[in-house]
Design a protein around this motif. Structure first.
Motif, PDB file in Angstrom:
ATOM      1  N   UNK A 148      15.845  10.512  -9.239  1.00  0.00           N
ATOM      2  CA  UNK A 148      16.098   9.383  -8.350  1.00  0.00           C
ATOM      3  C   UNK A 148      15.139   9.326  -7.171  1.00  0.00           C
ATOM      4  N   UNK A 149      14.014  10.000  -7.272  1.00  0.00           N
ATOM      5  CA  UNK A 149      13.097  10.061  -6.138  1.00  0.00           C
ATOM      6  C   UNK A 149      12.561   8.688  -5.745  1.00  0.00           C
ATOM      7  N   UNK A 150      12.498   7.767  -6.698  1.00  0.00           N
ATOM      8  CA  UNK A 150      11.996   6.420  -6.386  1.00  0.00           C
ATOM      9  C   UNK A 150      12.917   5.657  -5.443  1.00  0.00           C
ATOM     10  N   UNK A 151      14.149   6.123  -5.273  1.00  0.00           N
ATOM     11  CA  UNK A 151      15.102   5.442  -4.397  1.00  0.00           C
ATOM     12  C   UNK A 151      15.127   6.023  -2.987  1.00  0.00           C
ATOM     13  N   UNK A 152      14.355   7.093  -2.757  1.00  0.00           N
ATOM     14  CA  UNK A 152      14.467   7.835  -1.508  1.00  0.00           C
ATOM     15  C   UNK A 152      13.232   7.652  -0.629  1.00  0.00           C
ATOM     16  N   UNK A 153      13.478   7.468   0.670  1.00  0.00           N
ATOM     17  CA  UNK A 153      12.413   7.393   1.682  1.00  0.00           C
ATOM     18  C   UNK A 153      12.670   8.507   2.686  1.00  0.00           C
ATOM     19  N   UNK A 154      11.651   9.329   2.919  1.00  0.00           N
ATOM     20  CA  UNK A 154      11.812  10.506   3.787  1.00  0.00           C
ATOM     21  C   UNK A 154      11.060  10.309   5.100  1.00  0.00           C
ATOM     22  N   UNK A 155      11.501   9.365   5.894  1.00  0.00           N
ATOM     23  CA  UNK A 155      10.809   9.096   7.154  1.00  0.00           C
ATOM     24  C   UNK A 155      11.763   8.930   8.331  1.00  0.00           C
ATOM     25  N   UNK A 156      13.027   9.317   8.166  1.00  0.00           N
ATOM     26  CA  UNK A 156      13.980   9.186   9.253  1.00  0.00           C
ATOM     27  C   UNK A 156      14.339   7.731   9.532  1.00  0.00           C
TER      28      UNK A 156
END
Length: 417
Positions: free
Chosen positions: A129-137
């Motif tokens: 599911x990495x395409x659904x995740x944004x890691x920028x706060x």
């Protein structure tokens, strides 16, 4: 049908519990009247809130109470007709929010919140599911300097006491990050640790697919039909294909949990905060790329798969009362001032959901005091999406007799009995 465990409710909490149980070798049946992630877990802001160590408290000062009492705000709305029913709960909520009590809540809550991102991470990887995740706060924007400075001081304390990382951001920096902003702001607080989800309901469905790939079973049925077996050992639930029988049953029914716990003889202080969202088309030029919350008006703008989602503050009302999305209409002009490129409405009408809450702002996680093999995972309020996997691990460890990764005592149902 024989199983080791039945999990009632296929929101993020229930799916995460079922997944953790299945990963530990327990044959698990997940039950919901609808599909996975189609109720409360669909309509949230899509944040895994590592910074959320301080749950939403009830206003304390007389001036604040009077301002909210006028009922014209964007960040909170209430149904006058509901007040006689919900006033006792609100009084307990106010009491637990008093500074001396609230400090105890924050201290007890912190270990669970600390696991928010670290418990989601392996499930995201396993579920593809990495395409659904944004890691920028995400960014908390301030229109007023006084509120900004107070928030900066609070953030410094949270970083010192709980290791929550943040950055102080000037107007020119946030404008470089989001050139589509239409006004100058007094600054922003960047919470650096949280992750964001571009499709919260879609993430729940990915977790469900992982659960099923491991041999778990999902069925549509009425969770309210759960019964203890006549022998007193184990639980049973009628479904279309027959009857499911299992040693353990986990209640993860979100805002509907009280319907079942009341029937089973528990008088738990459960209520709801309702909330709304609306999707808007992204502009072709300078689309919104960050999760941004307008601190003055309490709405959040989030770049989702479906468009820019505007999520409102809380509404205090009876769970099943008719929809009154006045906060969407109040928020929209301020959102368009902040982000003028906000397009036309995508949804035919605002979505409505209900967040399940307890008066001390913490979930109930652990064994049911009166029934062997019955477990509660309810009352996660604003942090259901945040805490689903952490709750799943905690319940699975208790069910299997493993040492829990944190002390679950603070979340026991016995604190209300």
């Amino acid at each position: 049908m024989q199983a080791d465990s039945i999990v009632l409710g296929a929101g993020i909490v229930g799916v995460s519990i079922a997944l953790h149980l299945q990963m530990r070798g327990l044959s698990t049946v997940l039950v919901d009247r609808r599909g996975a992630g189609e109720e409360t877990s669909y309509g949230n802001a899509g944040l895994i809130q590592r910074e959320g160590v301080m749950p939403h408290a009830f206003p304390q000062g007389l001036a604040d109470l009077l301002r909210y009492g006028v009922n014209d705000r964007t960040d909170m709305h209430y149904h006058l007709a509901a007040l006689p029913r919900i006033a006792p709960f609100l009084a307990r909520y106010w009491w637990h929010s008093r500074p001396e009590n609230y400090r105890k809540v924050v201290t007890a809550y912190a270990p669970l919140i600390a696991a928010a991102v670290t418990e989601h991470a392996p499930l995201i990887e396993k579920a593809g599911a990495d395409d659904l995740i944004v890691r920028q706060g995400w960014y908390l924007l301030f229109r007023e300097e006084q509120e900004r400075d107070e928030a900066f001081r609070k953030a410094e304390r949270l970083e010192r006491d709980f290791g929550i990382n943040h950055d102080v951001v000037r107007n020119d920096e946030i404008r470089r990050k989001e050139p589509g902003l239409g006004i100058d702001v007094a600054g922003a607080l960047h919470w650096a640790d949280p992750w964001s989800i571009r499709d919260p309901g879609g993430l729940v469905k990915r977790y469900l697919a992982l659960f099923e790939s491991l041999g778990g079973t999902f069925v549509n049925a009425d969770a309210m039909a759960l019964q203890q077996r006549s022998s007193g050992a184990g639980w049973q639930l009628p479904v279309a294909s027959g009857v499911i029988e299992a040693k353990d049953a986990v209640v993860a029914l979100g805002p509907w949990a009280g319907d079942l716990t009341d029937r089973l003889g528990y008088s738990l202080p459960l209520a709801v905060k309702r909330g709304y969202h609306m999707h808007y088309a992204q502009p072709a030029a300078n689309p919104l790329t960050s999760w941004v919350l307008d601190s003055k008006y309490g709405y959040l703008l989030t770049p989702m798969v479906r468009g820019v989602r505007l999520t409102t503050g809380a509404e205090f009302a009876l769970r099943d009362a008719p929809s009154t999305p006045v906060q969407v209409d109040r928020d929209e002009p301020w959102a368009r001032e902040l982000f003028p490129g906000l397009g036309t409405r995508v949804d035919a009408e605002p979505w409505k959901g209900a967040r399940p809450i307890t008066p001390d702002m913490m979930p109930i996680i652990g064994p049911a005091p009166k029934h062997k093999g019955l477990w509660f995972a309810i009352g996660h309020a604003h942090h259901g999406m945040t805490l689903g996997p952490a709750t799943g691990r905690l319940i699975a460890e208790m069910v299997t007799g493993d040492t829990p990764f944190i002390d679950p005592a603070a979340f026991s149902a016995t604190r209300f009995m």
